[in-house]
Enzyme design. Structure first.
Site, PDB file in Angstrom:
ATOM      1  N   ASP A  25      -2.072  -0.741   5.984  1.00 14.80           N
ATOM      2  CA  ASP A  25      -2.086  -0.049   7.278  1.00 14.80           C
ATOM      3  C   ASP A  25      -3.470   0.336   7.759  1.00 14.80           C
ATOM      4  O   ASP A  25      -3.613   1.345   8.434  1.00 14.80           O
ATOM      5  CB  ASP A  25      -1.235   1.230   7.184  1.00 14.80           C
ATOM      6  CG  ASP A  25      -1.946   2.304   6.390  1.00 14.80           C
ATOM      7  OD1 ASP A  25      -2.164   3.402   6.918  1.00 14.80           O
ATOM      8  OD2 ASP A  25      -2.334   2.025   5.250  1.00 14.80           O
ATOM      9  N   ASP A  61       0.859  -1.177   0.000  1.00 17.56           N
ATOM     10  CA  ASP A  61       0.000   0.000   0.000  1.00 17.56           C
ATOM     11  C   ASP A  61       0.902   1.237   0.000  1.00 17.56           C
ATOM     12  O   ASP A  61       2.105   1.147   0.277  1.00 17.56           O
ATOM     13  CB  ASP A  61      -0.892  -0.038   1.237  1.00 17.56           C
ATOM     14  CG  ASP A  61      -1.716   1.218   1.392  1.00 17.56           C
ATOM     15  OD1 ASP A  61      -2.360   1.620   0.411  1.00 17.56           O
ATOM     16  OD2 ASP A  61      -1.694   1.806   2.485  1.00 17.56           O
ATOM     17  N   ASP A  78      -7.339  -1.562   3.957  1.00 16.99           N
ATOM     18  CA  ASP A  78      -6.455  -2.606   3.458  1.00 16.99           C
ATOM     19  C   ASP A  78      -6.791  -3.990   4.016  1.00 16.99           C
ATOM     20  O   ASP A  78      -6.180  -4.982   3.602  1.00 16.99           O
ATOM     21  CB  ASP A  78      -5.000  -2.276   3.821  1.00 16.99           C
ATOM     22  CG  ASP A  78      -4.504  -1.026   3.123  1.00 16.99           C
ATOM     23  OD1 ASP A  78      -4.817  -0.868   1.936  1.00 16.99           O
ATOM     24  OD2 ASP A  78      -3.827  -0.214   3.768  1.00 16.99           O
TER      25      ASP A  78
END
Length: 650
Positions: free
Chosen positions: A535, A349, A539
């Site tokens: 995080d 990410d 996600d």
């Protein structure tokens, strides 16, 4: 709170006692369990001392009864707990290797080999102490994680304010959160306006304005305003409380290799008993002396027992979990630790993972006719922002200082949380505040600067790249053989900027959470074992879909903690390749241990069946291999085991 670890060949119970709370601002003390604080270690030491005293009595010509008493003490000190556990297992209709060892030791004593039986007990107790030590190191890591949580909160009652432990808060309590404090519980804002840094919860890189009615999360950092918050969730469900629960669960889980070993262990143990009876009965039927036949059978039972095999898996994995926890990486289970070493592709990410969630000034644009150049505009804005503690203000001031610009003193400073600041600089009223969201560009935040009510320019701030992001991406590339894939919900311009700085080429931007899941599944359909690093809540689906998932964030969202296989508590991206390499090392040590154990058992069994293996040598060989396997696993507790996995800056 107790952390129970069930390991075949020894069961360990470690209690996490409440620790003194460190003073505010003091670094948390490092807690490291002393070896002799473990009861298993004390019993093993007592058995060793009694054994050595008995041996000295024998060699010194003391009466036989003196040595016998000392050996009996060694038997009791080192054997009472394994005997008790073995009997409990027998009551549950299972055959425990503990019981096999005790029977073998008593059998040796029954035929006059008291010293050899005592040696077996001492070495067996020592291997149990090594297991307890590995478990205690894991518990030490848990205590270190507990120090990251806010320990107290200011509760508002009818009688006024009182400072209470955060674990004493109840749903419905009113908590005062002052500027710069960490929020002690999940809840809802009742009064006040401020900003909260909650990047690890929602993936937002900049602080979020909080007004009455907004939700706040435990562990997030309050900004410049004071908030009154109604507690909405029991502290037992807080982030850190869940971390402790996850570590307890991790210590109770068993890796696939361990489960396979235990699946065949019962049948193997029954086979050892049957074979022992055959080794005793067949020679006896052909006229061999009773004592010699029994001695050979006892030796066979000892060397054929799978102690080293069943200890081959968990000590390396538990040691790896403890070492990772000591460095701020919480691995949730032995299964997760083993899976981390299997990955061959990484997907990352952007916001809060490759970036810090900390803004920096990337563009300074004076407006035509303002009479200012870039340095003059930045100086004006930084001078006005200097008294502020807001993250955007700090970024502006840092940018001015980086350029070496002198700041003018500001007076009449006022801050309006969520809107901006106003100050008088060189006789002019300067206002710095967020521009209309429509003016945001390239994934950044635009700040408008006005002087005496007239706009004079804008500053663009973007999320700051983590300093260790390029090295971490390079290390993951080296580990997996392919560069990581960038999966982000941000726009293509922001994604391209981060990808260019980290050397990533496979960039997929503008993804919704379900799109990230599909990207992960596409990679896995192609035969890859994917590690996803994210995080927060957005996600979580991808973390769940990946072969292994790591969540970033000192606080971390509840959903990320529940979904990921591991959590990087200290927000250090370099820890990701380090824990992957540590997992691979643990897997190699498991394979080494299985080879050591299998070779030792095979060699000693053949020696006993074909030749004449002395009982003391059989005990030393069998228990020596068990201790060697345990020590080999404990190698992963060393600091060097972690450092070898850290990426080096280039």
């Amino acid at each position: 709170m107790s952390l129970h670890v069930f390991l075949y060949g020894g069961r360990v119970s470690v209690t996490l006692a409440p620790a003194p709370r460190p003073s505010v601002g003091a670094p948390p003390p490092r807690r490291r369990t002393r070896v002799l604080a473990l009861p298993e270690a004390r019993w093993a030491l007592a058995a060793l001392v009694a054994f050595l005293a008995g041996l000295a009595a024998d060699l010194g010509g003391a009466p036989g009864w003196a040595g016998g008493i000392l050996y009996a003490v060694a038997y009791v000190c080192g054997g009472w707990e394994p005997a008790l556990e073995g009997l409990r297992a027998l009551r549950d209709k299972t055959l425990d290797v503990d019981l096999l060892m005790i029977v073998a030791a008593l059998g040796a004593a029954a035929i006059g080999q008291v010293l050899d039986g005592a040696l077996l007990i001492v070495i067996f107790a020592t291997s149990g102490a090594l297991e307890a030590l590995a478990t205690a190191r894991t518990a030490d890591s848990v205590r270190g994680l507990l120090d990251l949580a806010p320990t107290t909160a200011t509760r508002v009652t009818e009688r006024g304010e009182e400072t209470v432990p955060t674990d004493g808060l109840a749903v419905g309590d009113i908590v005062l959160v002052r500027p710069g404090e960490r929020i002690g519980a999940d809840g809802t804002v009742l009064d006040g306006v401020s900003e909260a840094d909650q990047a690890t919860i929602t993936g937002e890189s900049l602080p979020v304005v909080k007004r009455p009615g907004d939700d706040v999360f435990a562990g997030t950092l309050n900004g410049t305003g004071a908030l009154r918050v109604r507690v909405g969730r029991d502290p037992a469900d807080s982030v850190i409380a869940r971390i402790v629960t996850l570590v307890e669960e991790a210590s109770r889980t068993k890796a696939p290799t361990q489960l396979f070993i235990e699946k065949i262990e019962q049948r193997y143990s029954v086979g050892v008993v049957v074979a022992t009876l055959a080794v005793f009965g067949v020679p006896l039927a052909f006229g061999e002396n009773l004592t010699d036949a029994l001695l050979r059978a006892m030796t066979f039972m000892i060397v054929a027992s799978p102690c080293a095999v069943v200890l081959a898996t968990m000590p390396p994995l538990l040691s790896a979990i403890a070492n990772a926890g000591r460095h701020g990486v919480l691995v949730k289970s032995a299964v997760a630790m083993e899976r981390l070493g299997e990955i061959d592709t990484a997907a990352l990410d952007k916001t809060g993972t490759l970036t810090e969630g900390t803004p920096e000034v990337t563009a300074v644009r004076p407006l035509p006719g303002s009479g200012l150049d870039e340095d003059a505009l930045l100086t004006l804005a930084a001078s006005a922002e200097h008294p502020s503690e807001h993250p955007l203000a700090r970024a502006v001031v840092t940018a001015a200082r980086t350029r070496g610009l002198p700041l003018a003193p500001a007076t009449d400073f006022t801050a309006a949380p969520g809107h901006g600041i106003t100050a008088t600089v060189d006789g002019a009223v300067v206002t710095v505040g967020r521009a209309d969201p429509a003016e945001a560009e390239h994934g950044g935040t635009v700040v408008r600067v006005t002087r005496d009510g007239t706009p004079v320019g804008t500053l663009t701030l973007t999320d700051r790249l983590r300093p260790d992001a390029p090295a971490a991406a390079s290390a993951l590339t080296a580990l997996t053989g392919t560069a990581p894939t960038l999966l982000t919900g941000d726009n293509t311009h922001a994604a391209a900027r981060v990808a260019g700085a980290t050397g990533l080429t496979d960039v997929r931007a503008g993804l919704l959470p379900e799109d990230k899941v599909n990207a992960v599944r596409d990679l896995q359909t192609a035969g890859r074992k994917v590690l996803f690093v994210g995080d927060g809540v957005n996600d979580a689906p991808a973390l769940a879909a990946a072969h292994a998932g790591i969540a970033m964030g000192r606080a971390g969202s509840d959903l990320a903690l529940e979904t990921a296989d591991a959590v990087v508590v200290r927000d250090e991206l370099a820890a990701v390749p380090a824990v992957v390499r540590l997992s691979r090392t643990a897997r190699r040590l498991v394979a080494q241990n299985l080879v050591i154990a299998g070779t030792a058992i095979t060699g000693l069994v053949l020696w006993d069946l074909i030749g004449h293996l002395p009982l003391p040598l059989g005990v030393a060989g069998h228990e020596g291999s068990t201790v060697l396997v345990g020590l080999n696993g404990l190698r992963l507790l060393r600091e060097s085991a972690w450092r070898s996995g850290q990426p080096q800056d280039t």
